[in-house]
Design a protein around this motif. Structure first.
Motif, PDB file in Angstrom:
ATOM      1  N   ARG A 191     -11.454  -6.877  36.843  1.00 14.78           N
ATOM      2  CA  ARG A 191     -10.719  -8.170  36.135  1.00 14.78           C
ATOM      3  C   ARG A 191     -11.528  -9.304  36.865  1.00 14.78           C
ATOM      4  NH1 ARG A 191      -8.429 -10.658  40.475  1.00 14.78           N
ATOM      5  NH2 ARG A 191      -7.758  -9.561  42.189  1.00 14.78           N
ATOM      6  N   LEU A 192     -10.977 -10.536  36.355  1.00 13.86           N
ATOM      7  CA  LEU A 192     -11.641 -11.746  36.805  1.00 13.86           C
ATOM      8  C   LEU A 192     -10.640 -12.195  37.791  1.00 13.86           C
ATOM      9  CD1 LEU A 192     -13.270 -13.235  33.652  1.00 13.86           C
ATOM     10  CD2 LEU A 192     -14.480 -12.197  35.417  1.00 13.86           C
ATOM     11  N   LEU A 193     -10.086 -13.726  37.608  1.00 10.34           N
ATOM     12  CA  LEU A 193      -8.893 -13.932  38.343  1.00 10.34           C
ATOM     13  C   LEU A 193      -7.636 -13.376  37.912  1.00 10.34           C
ATOM     14  CD1 LEU A 193      -9.638 -17.789  38.935  1.00 10.34           C
ATOM     15  CD2 LEU A 193     -10.203 -15.709  40.600  1.00 10.34           C
ATOM     16  N   PHE A 194      -7.268 -13.840  36.434  1.00 13.05           N
ATOM     17  CA  PHE A 194      -6.127 -13.031  35.894  1.00 13.05           C
ATOM     18  C   PHE A 194      -6.552 -12.227  34.611  1.00 13.05           C
ATOM     19  CE2 PHE A 194      -3.943 -16.833  37.662  1.00 13.05           C
ATOM     20  CZ  PHE A 194      -2.984 -16.294  38.181  1.00 13.05           C
ATOM     21  N   ALA A 195      -7.572 -12.767  33.975  1.00 11.36           N
ATOM     22  CA  ALA A 195      -8.260 -11.838  32.680  1.00 11.36           C
ATOM     23  C   ALA A 195      -8.865 -10.855  33.200  1.00 11.36           C
ATOM     24  CB  ALA A 195      -9.101 -12.834  31.758  1.00 11.36           C
TER      25      ALA A 195
END
Length: 337
Positions: A134-138
Motif C-alpha cells: 500500500r501507499l498511505l491509504f491507497a
C-alpha cells in the motif's frame, strides 16, 4: 643307191623322231624335287627385345546380389556397413566467470559467491518492505509473501489484520473498537488478488465489503469492486513506483467512486518517500453531497518485519473550506515464515 636312199630316209626319220621326243620333253613341267634350291639369302640382324607390358590394375570387385526367385521369399537386405567408431569427446576449454574462454596456462577466475537471500527472492521489494502492499491509504498491486500475517494500526484506534493465503492473494479485515454509547463499529473486509506480475508492471483485482454495525439509521455492508495497477521504473529494485487504483461502492443510485494515485521512492535501505492523492466522487444525485479530495505526503521507515509511516494530510470538499493539515501515523508488525 636304193640302199643309200633308204638309209638316208631312215636316218631322217630317226632324227625327226628324236626331235619330236625332245620337243615333248621340253614341254613337261619339272617337279619340286627336280628344281635346284636357290642360294640362301643373308639373315637379317636380330632386333632389340620389346619391354615387358605393365601389370594391369586388379579388377574392382562388384557385388551383384543373386537373382531372387520368382516364387521364392524376398532376399534379405544387405547388412549396413560398420559405423566408424566415435571420436573421444574433447573437454571444453575453461572459462572465466564472465563466460569468456581462458587462455592456455591461465587459471580461470572463480565465480562470485551468491549473495545470501537473493537466490531465494528475499531481496524482492515485497519481501523486504512490510508496507509494500500500500501507499498511505491507497493500495498497490502487490501482496505480502505466502503465509505472512500482519497487523497495522492507523491512528492507534483503527486496526487492520491481514493474512496471505498465497503469493498472489491476501485477505484483510479493518475495524475500530466500538465507538460511542451505541457501540457503533465501522468495518471493512477485502480480498486482493494479483492477476499480473511482471518485472515492470503488476495488476491486481480487489473485492471488498464495507459497512457499519450498531448504527440505528443504517446497519449493514455495501459491496465494493475495483482494481489497481503498479508500474516500476526499474525491474529489480522497484525504487521508483507509480500506483493507480479505483473502487466503486455498489449502492444503486447512491454508488460512490473511490480513486487513488500515488508514487513511492526508495531513498535508502529502509527509507522511502510517499506522495498520494485520493478522490471520492458520487455516481448519482442521491449521494451528491458525498464527495471529497484528500492529499498527503510522508516518510516511510520499513524493514522485513516492521514498518512505520509518518505523514501530513489535507482534505477538501466541494463548496466547503479545506481542512487544516492533519498528521498521519501508521505502524505495522509482520510475520513472514
Amino acid at each position: 643307191m636304193k640302199t643309200h636312199v633308204s638309209l638316208l630316209a631312215l636316218s631322217v626319220l630317226c632324227l625327226e623322231n628324236a626331235l619330236i621326243a625332245r620337243s615333248a620333253a621340253a614341254q613337261v613341267p619339272v617337279g619340286k624335287a627336280e628344281v635346284a634350291p636357290a642360294s640362301p639369302a643373308p639373315s637379317p640382324a636380330p632386333a632389340a627385345p620389346a619391354p615387358p607390358p605393365a601389370p594391369a590394375a586388379p579388377p574392382t570387385a562388384v557385388y551383384t546380389p543373386p537373382p531372387t526367385p520368382v516364387n521364392g521369399p524376398p532376399a534379405a537386405p544387405l547388412p549396413p556397413p560398420p559405423a566408424a567408431p566415435p571420436l573421444p569427446a574433447q573437454p571444453a576449454p575453461p572459462q572465466s566467470s564472465a563466460g569468456a574462454p581462458v587462455p592456455p596456462g591461465a587459471a580461470p577466475t572463480p565465480a562470485p559467491a551468491a549473495v545470501a537471500g537473493i537466490e531465494r527472492g528475499l531481496d524482492a521489494p515485497r519481501e523486504r518492505d512490510a508496507h509494500h502492499d500500500r501507499l498511505l491509504f491507497a493500495p498497490t498491486a502487490e501482496t505480502n509473501p505466502k503465509g505472512s500475517f500482519y497487523a497495522t494500526s492507523y491512528y492507534i484506534v483503527l486496526w487492520q489484520l491481514g493474512y496471505s493465503v498465497s503469493d498472489n492473494t491476501q485477505i484483510s479485515i479493518t475495524a475500530t473498537p466500538p465507538l460511542g454509547p451505541d457501540k457503533v463499529v465501522p468495518g471493512d473486509i477485502s480480498i486482493k488478488t494479483v492477476l499480473l506480475r511482471e518485472p515492470h508492471v503488476s495488476v491486481a483485482a480487489i473485492g471488498s465489503a464495507s459497512g457499519i454495525v450498531g448504527f440505528e439509521e443504517f446497519s449493514g455492508f455495501l459491496g465494493r469492486a475495483g482494481g489497481v495497477a503498479t508500474f516500476c521504473a526499474d525491474a529489480n529494485e522497484c525504487r521508483l513506483a507509480f500506483s493507480m487504483s479505483t473502487n466503486i461502492a455498489l449502492a444503486g443510485p447512491a454508488s460512490l467512486l473511490f480513486s487513488g494515485a500515488g508514487v513511492s521512492y526508495r531513498a535508502g535501505r529502509i527509507v522511502s518517500l510517499i506522495a498520494e492523492i485520493d478522490s471520492l466522487i458520487p455516481l448519482g444525485e442521491v449521494a451528491g453531497e458525498a464527495n471529497g479530495l484528500l492529499g498527503g505526503i510522508g516518510v516511510r521507515l520499513s524493514g522485513r518485519a516492521w514498518g512505520v509511516d509518518l505523514g501530513l494530510l489535507k482534505a477538501g470538499k466541494a463548496r466547503a473550506q479545506p481542512s487544516s493539515i492533519l498528521p498521519f501515523l501508521a505502524a505495522t508488525y509482520r510475520y513472514v515464515p
